[in-house]
Motif scaffolding. Structure first.
Motif, PDB file in Angstrom:
ATOM      1  N   ARG A   1      -4.282 -11.356  -1.516  1.00  0.00           N
ATOM      2  CA  ARG A   1      -5.670 -11.088  -1.143  1.00  0.00           C
ATOM      3  C   ARG A   1      -6.542 -12.303  -1.423  1.00  0.00           C
ATOM      4  NH1 ARG A   1      -9.289  -5.949  -3.195  1.00  0.00           N
ATOM      5  NH2 ARG A   1     -11.166  -6.505  -2.070  1.00  0.00           N
ATOM      6  N   LEU A   2      -6.336 -12.910  -2.586  1.00  0.00           N
ATOM      7  CA  LEU A   2      -7.121 -14.096  -2.920  1.00  0.00           C
ATOM      8  C   LEU A   2      -6.841 -15.234  -1.942  1.00  0.00           C
ATOM      9  CD1 LEU A   2      -6.855 -14.264  -6.809  1.00  0.00           C
ATOM     10  CD2 LEU A   2      -8.912 -13.853  -5.454  1.00  0.00           C
ATOM     11  N   ALA A   3      -5.562 -15.381  -1.578  1.00  0.00           N
ATOM     12  CA  ALA A   3      -5.172 -16.515  -0.740  1.00  0.00           C
ATOM     13  C   ALA A   3      -5.523 -16.299   0.728  1.00  0.00           C
ATOM     14  CB  ALA A   3      -3.668 -16.742  -0.879  1.00  0.00           C
ATOM     15  N   GLN A   4      -5.405 -15.069   1.201  1.00  0.00           N
ATOM     16  CA  GLN A   4      -5.559 -14.807   2.629  1.00  0.00           C
ATOM     17  C   GLN A   4      -6.928 -14.248   3.016  1.00  0.00           C
ATOM     18  OE1 GLN A   4      -2.528 -14.501   5.381  1.00  0.00           O
ATOM     19  NE2 GLN A   4      -2.839 -16.427   4.334  1.00  0.00           N
TER      20      GLN A   4
ATOM     21  N   PHE B   1       3.910  -4.944   3.658  1.00  0.00           N
ATOM     22  CA  PHE B   1       4.550  -5.592   2.502  1.00  0.00           C
ATOM     23  C   PHE B   1       5.174  -4.538   1.589  1.00  0.00           C
ATOM     24  CE2 PHE B   1       4.232  -7.854  -1.708  1.00  0.00           C
ATOM     25  CZ  PHE B   1       5.154  -8.834  -1.404  1.00  0.00           C
ATOM     26  N   LEU B   2       4.425  -3.462   1.385  1.00  0.00           N
ATOM     27  CA  LEU B   2       4.916  -2.387   0.521  1.00  0.00           C
ATOM     28  C   LEU B   2       6.131  -1.702   1.154  1.00  0.00           C
ATOM     29  CD1 LEU B   2       2.345  -0.255  -1.354  1.00  0.00           C
ATOM     30  CD2 LEU B   2       4.552   0.677  -0.835  1.00  0.00           C
ATOM     31  N   VAL B   3       6.031  -1.403   2.451  1.00  0.00           N
ATOM     32  CA  VAL B   3       7.134  -0.697   3.125  1.00  0.00           C
ATOM     33  C   VAL B   3       8.403  -1.560   3.148  1.00  0.00           C
ATOM     34  CG1 VAL B   3       7.928   0.145   5.380  1.00  0.00           C
ATOM     35  CG2 VAL B   3       5.681   0.785   4.541  1.00  0.00           C
ATOM     36  N   THR B   4       8.256  -2.844   3.474  1.00  0.00           N
ATOM     37  CA  THR B   4       9.445  -3.698   3.529  1.00  0.00           C
ATOM     38  C   THR B   4      10.037  -3.925   2.142  1.00  0.00           C
ATOM     39  OG1 THR B   4       8.022  -5.646   3.543  1.00  0.00           O
ATOM     40  CG2 THR B   4       8.880  -4.907   5.669  1.00  0.00           C
TER      41      THR B   4
ATOM     42  N   PHE C   1       4.487  -2.696  -7.912  1.00  0.00           N
ATOM     43  CA  PHE C   1       4.460  -4.147  -8.107  1.00  0.00           C
ATOM     44  C   PHE C   1       4.088  -4.863  -6.807  1.00  0.00           C
ATOM     45  CE2 PHE C   1       6.482  -8.316  -8.014  1.00  0.00           C
ATOM     46  CZ  PHE C   1       5.883  -8.890  -9.132  1.00  0.00           C
ATOM     47  N   ALA C   2       4.667  -4.407  -5.683  1.00  0.00           N
ATOM     48  CA  ALA C   2       4.368  -5.037  -4.391  1.00  0.00           C
ATOM     49  C   ALA C   2       2.886  -4.904  -4.067  1.00  0.00           C
ATOM     50  CB  ALA C   2       5.221  -4.404  -3.289  1.00  0.00           C
ATOM     51  N   ALA C   3       2.350  -3.720  -4.316  1.00  0.00           N
ATOM     52  CA  ALA C   3       0.921  -3.502  -4.052  1.00  0.00           C
ATOM     53  C   ALA C   3       0.066  -4.403  -4.942  1.00  0.00           C
ATOM     54  CB  ALA C   3       0.569  -2.033  -4.277  1.00  0.00           C
ATOM     55  N   ALA C   4       0.456  -4.516  -6.207  1.00  0.00           N
ATOM     56  CA  ALA C   4      -0.303  -5.356  -7.135  1.00  0.00           C
ATOM     57  C   ALA C   4      -0.246  -6.819  -6.720  1.00  0.00           C
ATOM     58  CB  ALA C   4       0.250  -5.186  -8.553  1.00  0.00           C
ATOM     59  N   TYR C   5       0.918  -7.277  -6.272  1.00  0.00           N
ATOM     60  CA  TYR C   5       1.049  -8.675  -5.844  1.00  0.00           C
ATOM     61  C   TYR C   5       0.153  -8.951  -4.638  1.00  0.00           C
ATOM     62  CZ  TYR C   5       3.103 -13.147  -4.600  1.00  0.00           C
ATOM     63  OH  TYR C   5       3.260 -14.473  -4.316  1.00  0.00           O
ATOM     64  N   ASP C   6       0.141  -7.985  -3.734  1.00  0.00           N
ATOM     65  CA  ASP C   6      -0.704  -8.162  -2.547  1.00  0.00           C
ATOM     66  C   ASP C   6      -2.174  -8.252  -2.951  1.00  0.00           C
ATOM     67  OD1 ASP C   6      -0.856  -7.781   0.610  1.00  0.00           O
ATOM     68  OD2 ASP C   6      -2.472  -6.629  -0.325  1.00  0.00           O
TER      69      ASP C   6
END
Lengths: 256, 295
Positions: free
Chosen positions: B84-87, B198-201, B74-79
């Motif tokens: 990705r779109l925003a940053q 993000f994934l690790v945290t 889920f974290a990977a998908a959110y990123d």
């Protein structure tokens, strides 16, 4: 329908203040909920302890909230940016911690409100009167905020917010009173934050939110924070945690 | 004896603050965004493990593995979808508002999903180390879950601090947050580091949720409180330094316990927040708010 109406306009009033703070001057402030509490508890106190009608109490509390916003704004604007965000994040925590232990404010249960803003014979007429008052408050808040933002103060806030790219010394040398205007922005944002606590019938709104959290149909109550999921058999620590969690959620709902 | 027990209780509570502060600080370092959903990952994982073990009768190991995998995906998908779109898009968004609100909606989303899946009651993941509390020096007591919490906090904080300070990839990660464009020019991929951290945290917070929930209990609303405490402790660590965030979290926990034990049980928390607010107002630069103070 009444609940949705009140919710929508309550959010609108708070958002008008936050637009000044976050959208215009780009300063993050996390304590609008404190001023909702000032409005809600102020009217409830005047109403229950001194039998002052809610409508008159609302006017008195609005003036008082403005004064408190001025004092608080002059203190917290010693900081800016993330520091200001962190400091103002503490204010709801301090307020909820104090209120939930203050017996004269009803502790963690809240205070009953004995009369509505608008008194009439039928519930429909009361709802209509309260709704019209809410609309009037929204209109007044938006009018005052837009007038101030279109004045010289608004121009300086715009520069302060970084919309015009310039470092702080440049802004200061151009005549922008950085700290004073940060204070203005905080004061402008806080004052409408207080309005829905009394003028917009938010004593009921907050009470309903708390009631939904607790899942019990209790009387209308004024609360600065929220309720909590109370489950039988949970530990004291868990109970405290659940309560503080609900308070936090309520705060964050307001902040959002 | 009272002081010793208060100190131990404060260190355990402070460890909870510290781990989430470390997670917030590390991801802020790489992305300049505050992860306000870090507590929600912890809450979701604790409730999910409890649900799978208690209701679905899975083994504890399988429940933990499945939940951590779900959180990671889920974290990977959110990123990939949101951040990705925003940053990484043509109009990279920056500023203090963006700093806060990218993960704010995510926190609400996870809370809502947890409420639907696990209900509103207080639950906790099964304790990983069962047994009575450990006793030292006669009257000093420490719960077994507290030992795990303390160990988890120290290991994660030290690990991240050493990683950033002494490894090449750690320095590259820090560079992403300090100068996004500069990092890209010298061949560092901020997108990749942002995703990894993000994934690790998120997974670390999820693991810690399982470890600490037997002490505090958990509802679908717990994530907000956890994120809030992590955010405050990270603030006193200067937002970017995991080592300082760890110490700040421990110090806040000890201060909270001592105020509650010696000054006022009722108003201990209130006093602590008042002291912390006064500290920021008095010495913002000394506390690491350099980038935040604008004049």
């Amino acid at each position: 329908v009444r609940s949705v109406f009140v919710l929508a306009f309550t959010y609108a009033i708070v958002t008008a203040g936050m637009a000044v703070q976050i959208g215009f001057s780009q300063q993050i402030v996390f304590s609008q909920s404190v001023f909702m509490g000032v409005g809600a508890y102020g009217v409830a106190l005047l109403n229950t302890h001194w039998n002052i009608p809610s409508l008159l109490g609302a006017l008195i509390v609005m003036l008082g909230a403005g004064l408190v916003a001025l004092i608080l704004g002059s203190v917290v604007t010693r900081a800016a940016g993330l520091a200001l965000a962190v400091v103002t994040l503490m204010l709801p925590l301090i307020a909820v911690g104090y209120i939930s232990s203050a017996n004269y404010l009803g502790g963690s249960v809240g205070m009953p409100l004995t009369s509505s803003l608008w008194n009439a014979a039928t519930p429909e007429a009361i709802a209509l009167g309260n709704g019209l008052i809410t609309v009037a408050v929204v209109g007044a808040v938006v009018f005052v905020c837009s007038r101030m933002l279109s004045s010289d103060i608004g121009l300086e806030l715009y520069v302060l917010g970084g919309s015009v790219p310039a470092p702080t010394p440049s802004r200061s040398s151009a005549g922008c009173l950085v700290r004073a205007n940060r204070g203005t922005a905080v004061g402008l944002a806080y004052q409408p934050g207080a309005a829905p606590g009394h003028g917009g019938h938010a004593v009921q709104f907050v009470g309903e939110l708390a009631r939904v959290d607790r899942g019990d149909p209790g009387p209308v109550r004024a609360r600065g924070g929220g309720g909590g999921d109370r489950e039988e058999g949970e530990s004291r620590r868990g109970d405290h945690r659940a309560s503080s969690i609900a308070d936090t959620r309520a705060r964050w709902c307001f902040q959002a | 004896v009272k002081f010793g027990n208060l100190l131990i209780a404060g260190l355990v509570t402070g460890s909870i603050y510290a781990v989430f502060a470390v997670c917030v600080a590390v991801w802020y370092r790489v992305s300049n965004i505050l992860n306000l959903a870090v507590g929600d990952f912890a809450m979701f994982c604790a409730l999910s493990v409890d649900y799978l073990v208690r209701v679905e009768h899975w083994s504890l190991a399988a429940a933990i593995a499945a939940t951590l995998a779900a959180v990671g995906i889920f974290a990977a998908a959110y990123d990939q979808v949101v951040l990705r779109l925003a940053q990484d898009g043509p109009r990279r968004q920056e500023g203090i508002v963006i700093t806060f609100f990218f993960t704010f909606a995510l926190a609400f989303f996870i809370d809502g999903v947890a409420k639907i899946l696990f209900g509103t009651q207080v639950h906790a993941a099964p304790a990983l180390w069962n047994g009575s509390s450990l006793t030292f020096g006669g009257d000093l007591h420490l719960e077994r879950a507290g030992v795990l919490v303390l160990g988890c906090a120290v290991i994660s904080g030290a690990m991240f601090a050493l990683y950033i300070r002494y490894t090449l990839s750690g320095k590259a990660m820090a560079a992403c947050g300090e100068n996004h464009l500069g990092a890209r020019i010298v061949g560092i991929s901020p997108r990749q580091y942002r995703l990894i951290i993000f994934l690790v945290t998120a997974v670390l917070a999820a693991i810690f949720g399982i470890v600490e929930s037997p002490i505090t209990g958990c509802t679908y609303l717990s994530g907000a409180t956890i994120s809030l405490t992590g955010f405050i402790a990270a603030a006193y660590g200067g937002f970017q330094k995991p080592g300082r965030a760890l110490l700040a979290g421990l110090a806040i926990g000890v201060l909270e316990a001592l105020l509650g034990g010696y000054v006022s049980t009722q108003y201990g928390d209130t006093l602590m927040y008042a002291i912390l607010a006064a500290l920021v107002l008095a010495r913002p630069r000394a506390l690491g708010f350099e980038s935040a103070v604008g004049g």
